[in-house]
Every structure is written in structure tokens, then in C-alpha cells.
Design a protein around this motif. Structure first.
Motif, PDB file in Angstrom:
ATOM      1  N   LEU A 276      -4.471  30.499   5.610  1.00 24.69           N
ATOM      2  CA  LEU A 276      -4.140  29.058   5.483  1.00 24.69           C
ATOM      3  C   LEU A 276      -2.589  28.910   5.105  1.00 24.69           C
ATOM      4  O   LEU A 276      -1.858  29.595   4.827  1.00 24.69           O
ATOM      5  N   PRO A 277      -1.995  27.782   5.197  1.00 24.89           N
ATOM      6  CA  PRO A 277      -0.771  27.393   4.890  1.00 24.89           C
ATOM      7  C   PRO A 277      -0.266  27.786   3.656  1.00 24.89           C
ATOM      8  O   PRO A 277       0.952  28.180   3.297  1.00 24.89           O
ATOM      9  N   SER A 278      -1.309  27.733   2.571  1.00 26.95           N
ATOM     10  CA  SER A 278      -0.907  28.115   1.086  1.00 26.95           C
ATOM     11  C   SER A 278      -0.493  29.420   0.877  1.00 26.95           C
ATOM     12  O   SER A 278      -0.216  30.088  -0.028  1.00 26.95           O
ATOM     13  N   GLY A 279      -0.953  30.271   1.888  1.00 22.61           N
ATOM     14  CA  GLY A 279      -0.969  31.678   1.695  1.00 22.61           C
ATOM     15  C   GLY A 279      -2.013  32.500   1.359  1.00 22.61           C
ATOM     16  O   GLY A 279      -2.358  33.695   1.346  1.00 22.61           O
ATOM     17  N   GLU A 280      -3.127  31.405   1.072  1.00 21.41           N
ATOM     18  CA  GLU A 280      -4.402  31.972   0.920  1.00 21.41           C
ATOM     19  C   GLU A 280      -5.298  32.601   2.123  1.00 21.41           C
ATOM     20  O   GLU A 280      -4.714  32.132   3.159  1.00 21.41           O
ATOM     21  N   GLU A 281      -6.380  32.983   1.973  1.00 17.17           N
ATOM     22  CA  GLU A 281      -6.910  33.602   3.308  1.00 17.17           C
ATOM     23  C   GLU A 281      -8.333  33.302   3.255  1.00 17.17           C
ATOM     24  O   GLU A 281      -9.142  33.396   1.981  1.00 17.17           O
ATOM     25  N   LEU A 282      -9.083  32.926   4.250  1.00 16.11           N
ATOM     26  CA  LEU A 282     -10.534  32.830   4.448  1.00 16.11           C
ATOM     27  C   LEU A 282     -11.026  33.975   5.121  1.00 16.11           C
ATOM     28  O   LEU A 282     -10.419  34.384   6.185  1.00 16.11           O
ATOM     29  N   VAL A 283     -12.324  34.751   5.174  1.00 13.82           N
ATOM     30  CA  VAL A 283     -13.034  35.207   5.791  1.00 13.82           C
ATOM     31  C   VAL A 283     -14.238  34.878   6.243  1.00 13.82           C
ATOM     32  O   VAL A 283     -15.187  33.872   5.622  1.00 13.82           O
ATOM     33  N   PHE A 284     -14.539  34.831   7.597  1.00 14.46           N
ATOM     34  CA  PHE A 284     -15.739  34.073   8.255  1.00 14.46           C
ATOM     35  C   PHE A 284     -16.502  34.976   9.271  1.00 14.46           C
ATOM     36  O   PHE A 284     -16.001  35.993   9.696  1.00 14.46           O
ATOM     37  N   ALA A 285     -17.624  34.396   9.651  1.00 18.83           N
ATOM     38  CA  ALA A 285     -18.451  34.844  10.667  1.00 18.83           C
ATOM     39  C   ALA A 285     -19.200  33.725  11.231  1.00 18.83           C
ATOM     40  O   ALA A 285     -19.706  32.932  10.521  1.00 18.83           O
ATOM     41  N   ILE A 286     -19.425  33.436  12.445  1.00 18.87           N
ATOM     42  CA  ILE A 286     -19.950  32.161  13.086  1.00 18.87           C
ATOM     43  C   ILE A 286     -20.977  32.944  14.463  1.00 18.87           C
ATOM     44  O   ILE A 286     -20.265  33.688  15.163  1.00 18.87           O
ATOM     45  N   PHE A 287     -22.245  32.837  14.283  1.00 20.27           N
ATOM     46  CA  PHE A 287     -23.193  33.088  15.381  1.00 20.27           C
ATOM     47  C   PHE A 287     -23.875  31.912  15.862  1.00 20.27           C
ATOM     48  O   PHE A 287     -24.334  31.286  15.183  1.00 20.27           O
ATOM     49  N   CYS A 288     -23.929  31.754  17.381  1.00 30.09           N
ATOM     50  CA  CYS A 288     -24.832  30.778  18.058  1.00 30.09           C
ATOM     51  C   CYS A 288     -25.569  31.407  19.096  1.00 30.09           C
ATOM     52  O   CYS A 288     -25.140  32.152  19.685  1.00 30.09           O
ATOM     53  N   GLY A 289     -26.621  31.272  19.040  1.00 34.48           N
ATOM     54  CA  GLY A 289     -27.604  32.094  19.944  1.00 34.48           C
ATOM     55  C   GLY A 289     -28.844  31.126  20.376  1.00 34.48           C
ATOM     56  O   GLY A 289     -29.549  30.765  19.420  1.00 34.48           O
ATOM     57  N   ASP A 290     -29.188  30.962  21.527  1.00 37.21           N
ATOM     58  CA  ASP A 290     -30.578  30.637  22.167  1.00 37.21           C
ATOM     59  C   ASP A 290     -31.256  31.722  22.564  1.00 37.21           C
ATOM     60  O   ASP A 290     -31.046  31.972  24.192  1.00 37.21           O
ATOM     61  N   VAL A 291     -31.718  32.556  22.022  1.00 38.14           N
ATOM     62  CA  VAL A 291     -32.373  33.813  22.307  1.00 38.14           C
ATOM     63  C   VAL A 291     -33.478  33.405  23.212  1.00 38.14           C
ATOM     64  O   VAL A 291     -33.934  34.437  24.160  1.00 38.14           O
ATOM     65  N   PRO A 292     -34.558  32.667  22.946  1.00 41.12           N
ATOM     66  CA  PRO A 292     -35.552  32.593  24.043  1.00 41.12           C
ATOM     67  C   PRO A 292     -35.114  32.284  25.302  1.00 41.12           C
ATOM     68  O   PRO A 292     -35.521  32.553  26.354  1.00 41.12           O
ATOM     69  N   ARG A 293     -33.957  31.233  25.545  1.00 40.23           N
ATOM     70  CA  ARG A 293     -33.362  31.029  26.787  1.00 40.23           C
ATOM     71  C   ARG A 293     -32.936  32.447  27.363  1.00 40.23           C
ATOM     72  O   ARG A 293     -32.845  32.574  28.752  1.00 40.23           O
TER      73      ARG A 293
END
Length: 532
Positions: free
Chosen positions: A445-462
Motif C-alpha cells: 500500500l502507499p502507506s508502506g503497509e501490506e495486505l495479504v490475500f487469496a481469491i478463488f473463483c470456481g464453477d466446479v460442476p461446469r
């Protein structure tokens, strides 16, 4: 068709310390909408931010499920989540977990090696015994590295041998494929063994000649190409399928539909017999130096007498950085298998080793929502939760310095164009399967702080409904995955606006939860306080 490759082109074509922490940060569930209290002095633009539900709806992912979690790197507190404890396929995001596993068990300076030994003495240039090529699980060994090892035969003065030429790849278990639910011809699903070459890929080239085609199956190098005999291609006059494979007398027998070839071209095909592949190429390289070796014999555990030579990989941290950049499945599997061998003192199969990695993740990283079936994420049956992956990459940075190994991700605007002079810097691991898309890593981030993330998208039946033979490029997949990636970008920009200093609503404790059963949506449900 005997062309050399530049090293850059060759490597590109082959691929597709932190703060100590005594305890894992406390994860917490945050509201589905982060309604940041706004006073009169606050930025009015925050009032117009799209909610997570609005962004997900705009992505038009159909029946696809979205799960994400974003944490403060400084405190480990959960700032925002959406179905953060729901298990989804991680695709190649799983390689970030495997990288941490390898760093923790093997260390960043670990090097894989491939060695030459003899079973007898060298007398007057004649080896009185067998020559043994021994694999050490190196995922990066290429034809040029093997040529370097072949030169050591000259250096010790071997001009002939009385015994056999043995290839020993038994340090790790053999598997003919990484995942059984992939099309037969895709090069990203090769065999896995204790000795491997060119990421276990063979170069198939064809060129129209009259009414037929000239074809070759080669192991390329910077200097040229070594023809291989263990893989053979036949051109067939049929409508489909385009490729077929058969294990014929211990060799890879391929056929290709003539109508699909056009005037000429090339592509990588997977190797199913890595030990034989390495043996044939080494035999040809030794022959080019004047040493005629007998046909390679596959044998494990041969008692060795004298050491001849060795080639080594780059240090593990370099190998992992390339793996995370190019997302090489074979590298992930070999790193994971080798780490398990170090952890237990003996080797396991891919699935058993993945289960051991799951156990390590629970014990070492404090995870509860992890159920991997391999180390690469290629298998669609793996399940992880976004909250757990976010915690894992946070822990991996604090303990193992993972962040410098992650590749930079360009921040895009709403139209998919790179944002100029953006104040957000992202380093992350991508993951893509059919109708599955993931991203996990770090946001500066601009402030020098930091984020940690995870994003998952899934259409498993398809995804599961696609016939295996059609899974290389199924209809609609590219468009769906593009929209999923744009959703990931939307979320990252949202967090940059919403949490400019890495601070959010106070988080509460998250009780431990454990995997249970599959839901009708194809996601894994969890007990405890899991989201529906």
C-alpha cells in the motif's frame, strides 16, 4: 529440422529471510460487507465503492463460487472475506504452498543433483563394469546439463565399457502422469520420476513433404537437437481424435490426425518414460564424444563404486522463483516429493506426499482448510479455503521469505488496461484450470503497509462436465477465466481504497474447523463456523 535454440527461447519454451513468528496470527471472520464507519472528514469516494456482492455480480461467473480473504500483514487480522472458509480448487496457486513446503524442509540453498558412477575400475581407458546415471529428482535438468555430465566421461578417460549402461531414477516414485483427468497429449501433465529431462517433454516437429509429412521427435538444446527413439509419431488419416497415445513395448507410441497438421509446425508432447528418455539422450551425447554406450537399462539401487561426475541445479530459491513465474507442474511435484522424502526419510507417491504436505501445513502453518491431492494444483479434486491460503502466504513470508519469489502482477483498471503510476504493488501466484481461477499474494500500500490475500473463483460442476479429451481449450473457458481475473483486479483496487493503511474493522477469533463432505456445488463444506 535440426535447429538450435537461444537459451532464452529454450528456457521460455520449456516452462510454461523473514520475521520469525512464534505462533500463527489469529484469523477472524469479518462481515460480508466491510462497512467502514465514515465521518464527515472521510473520503466521500468510499461511499460509492462497489460491495463484494456487486463486484461478483458484475463478473458474470454464472454458477461459479467466489471465496476470498484479505489480511493485514502487520497484525494477521482478517479485514474482509467472502466465503473465506469454503473449499475450492486452488489451481496453480497451490504452488505457493508447495514453495513454502520446500523452503521449510529443504532450505533455500538446497540443490538437486544428477550423478555418474561406475561399478568397477577404469583400466587403460576401459571401464571394467557398469556405468550408472543416477537421478536426484532435479526438475531443471536439460539436454545441455546432460551434455556437461557426458563430458566428464572424457575427463576421466573412459573410452569403452565392458558392462551395462544403467539409469537409476528410483530416488522418487514413478508416476506416468500427474493428473489422470487431463487430455493425453498436454505437455503440462508429464510423467514424474527420480530422473527427468527437459521437464519431461519431447519436441514434435512436422513439415509437409509431397502428399505426406516429415516428422521428428527430439530433445532440444542450445546447440541443436538430439533425436529420440523412445517416442515415435505416426501420421494417421482419420477425422479424430487429433492425438492418440499407447505404451508399446515400453516406448511412447503417438499418432496424430493428418488433417490437423497443415503445412508444418511444432509442439511439446509429454514423456511417459523419463528414465528411458534420459538414457537415450545421454547415450547419444556420449556417442558424439566417441564413447559407444550399450542400450540403457532401467535399474534401481545398484551398488556403486567410483564417482565420475555431477551436475547440479540452481539453488532452490532460484528454482522456486522460476516455478512460480512459469507455473511448471513438474517442478512443483518434484519439490513436494523431495520435501516429503526429507521430512519422513522415505519417498511417497504424489497423492500420499500431498497428504503429508497437508499435515505439515496444519502443524507448521496452523491451517485447517487444506486438502491437496498433488503439489502443483493440476488435480481438480484439491480443495483449499481462501482464508487458509492467505494465512499460509503470510506465514511463508514471515518465516521463509516467500514474497521475493512471487512474480509482479500488473494492476489493471476497469477496462483491463494497466493503471499508470499506480500506488499499489502486487506480488502473487496465479492459478488457472478450466472454469477455475485463483490469485494469492501480497499488496503493498502507499502507506508502506501490506495486505495479504487469496481469491478463488470456481464453477466446479461446469468444469467436471467437460469430457477429458476436450479439456485443453473447452468452449467458454477463456471468456469465463478472463472475467474471473478482472474480478480479482476489482477486489485488489477495492482493498487499496478501503484499507489504505492496512487497517480494518476489529476482527474476532475464528474457531477451528475441519473438512467434511462435498456439496452439490462442487465446493467442500466445512463444519464449525463455515460459511454456507
Amino acid at each position: 529440422m535440426n535447429r538450435g535454440l537461444s537459451r532464452r527461447h529454450f528456457l521460455l519454451s520449456l516452462a510454461a529471510s523473514g520475521l520469525a513468528s512464534a505462533a500463527a496470527p489469529t484469523l477472524a471472520e469479518a462481515p460480508e460487507r466491510s462497512l467502514r464507519p465514515l465521518g464527515r472528514g472521510d473520503n466521500v469516494a468510499l461511499r460509492t465503492l462497489d460491495t463484494p456482492e456487486e463486484l461478483i455480480a458484475k463478473a458474470r461467473l454464472g454458477d461459479g463460487i467466489v471465496g476470498y480473504a484479505v489480511l493485514s500483514a502487520a497484525t494477521g487480522k482478517l479485514l474482509e472475506s467472502h466465503r473465506g472458509t469454503l473449499g475450492l480448487p486452488p489451481a496453480s496457486v497451490a504452488k505457493s504452498l508447495t514453495a513454502a513446503y520446500g523452503l521449510d524442509l529443504l532450505g533455500p540453498d538446497y540443490r538437486f543433483s544428477t550423478e555418474l558412477w561406475t561399478t568397477g575400475a577404469i583400466v587403460g581407458g576401459e571401464l571394467k563394469g557398469d556405468l550408472v546415471l543416477v537421478g536426484g529428482g532435479d526438475p531443471t535438468l536439460d539436454t545441455d546439463g546432460l551434455a556437461k555430465l557426458a563430458r566428464s566421461l572424457e575427463e576421466v578417460g573412459i573410452k569403452s565399457i565392458t558392462g551395462r549402461f544403467i539409469v537409476d531414477g528410483g530416488v522418487l516414485p514413478y508416476s506416468p502422469v500427474i493428473d489422470t483427468e487431463q487430455p493425453v497429449h498436454v505437455a503440462y501433465n508429464p510423467a514424474v520420476a527420480g530422473i527427468n529431462l527437459n521437464y519431461n517433454r519431447v519436441s514434435f516437429e512436422w513439415e509437409k513433404a509431397g502428399d505426406g509429412y516429415e516428422v521428428s521427435m527430439d530433445a532440444p538444446s542450445m546447440a541443436g537437437r538430439q533425436a529420440v527413439r523412445m517416442a515415435h509419431m505416426a501420421v494417421a488419416d482419420r477425422n479424430g481424435p487429433i492425438y492418440t497415445y499407447d505404451d508399446l513395448n515400453g516406448r511412447d507410441a503417438w499418432s496424430v490426425a493428418k488433417h490437423a497438421l497443415g503445412k508444418g509446425g511444432s509442439r511439446w508432447l509429454p514423456v511417459r518414460k523419463p528414465e528411458l528418455y534420459v538414457g537415450e539422450v545421454f547415450q547419444a551425447l556420449a556417442g558424439s564424444k566417441g564413447l559407444q554406450l550399450p542400450e540403457p537399462v532401467i535399474e534401481h539401487g545398484v551398488e556403486r563404486v567410483d564417482f565420475i561426475g555431477r551436475v547440479e541445479s540452481e539453488p532452490l530459491h532460484v528454482v522456486l522463483k522460476d516455478m512460480l513465474k512459469y507455473s511448471t507442474n513438474l517442478t512443483a511435484e518434484l519439490v513436494g516429493l523431495t520435501a516429503t522424502r526429507k521430512r519422513l526419510g522415505h519417498a511417497l507417491s504424489i497423492k500420499q506426499s500431498a497428504e503429508e504436505m497437508n499435515t505439515w501445513a496444519r502443524e507448521s502453518m496452523g491451517l485447517t482448510h487444506v486438502a491437496m491431492v498433488d503439489h502443483s494444483g493440476l488435480g481438480g479434486d484439491s480443495r483449499v479455503a481462501a482464508a487458509d491460503v492467505a494465512l499460509a502466504v503470510l506465514q511463508a513470508e514471515r518465516r521463509l521469505n516467500l514474497k521475493p519469489l512471487m512474480k509482479p502482477i500488473t494492476v489493471l483498471d476497469k477496462r483491463g488496461r494497466p493503471v499508470k503510476d499506480t500506488s499499489l504493488k502486487v506480488h502473487a501466484k496465479t492459478g488457472t484450470l478450466n472454469f477455475v481461477s485463483g490469485l494469492a499474494g501480497y499488496v503493498d500500500l502507499p502507506s508502506g503497509e501490506e495486505l495479504v490475500f487469496a481469491i478463488f473463483c470456481g464453477d466446479v460442476p461446469r468444469r467436471d462436465a467437460i469430457p477429458i479429451e476436450a479439456r485443453e481449450r473447452p468452449p467458454g473457458m477463456m471468456e469465463w477465466n478472463t472475467r474471473a481475473k478482472m474480478l480479482q483486479q476489482d477486489l485488489i483496487r477495492r482493498w487499496g481504497d478501503l484499507f489504505p493503511e492496512g487497517k480494518g474493522l476489529e476482527a474476532v477469533g475464528l474457531p477451528g474447523v475441519t473438512p467434511t463432505t462435498q456439496t452439490s456445488s462442487g465446493a467442500m463444506a466445512f463444519t464449525g463456523t463455515a460459511e454456507p
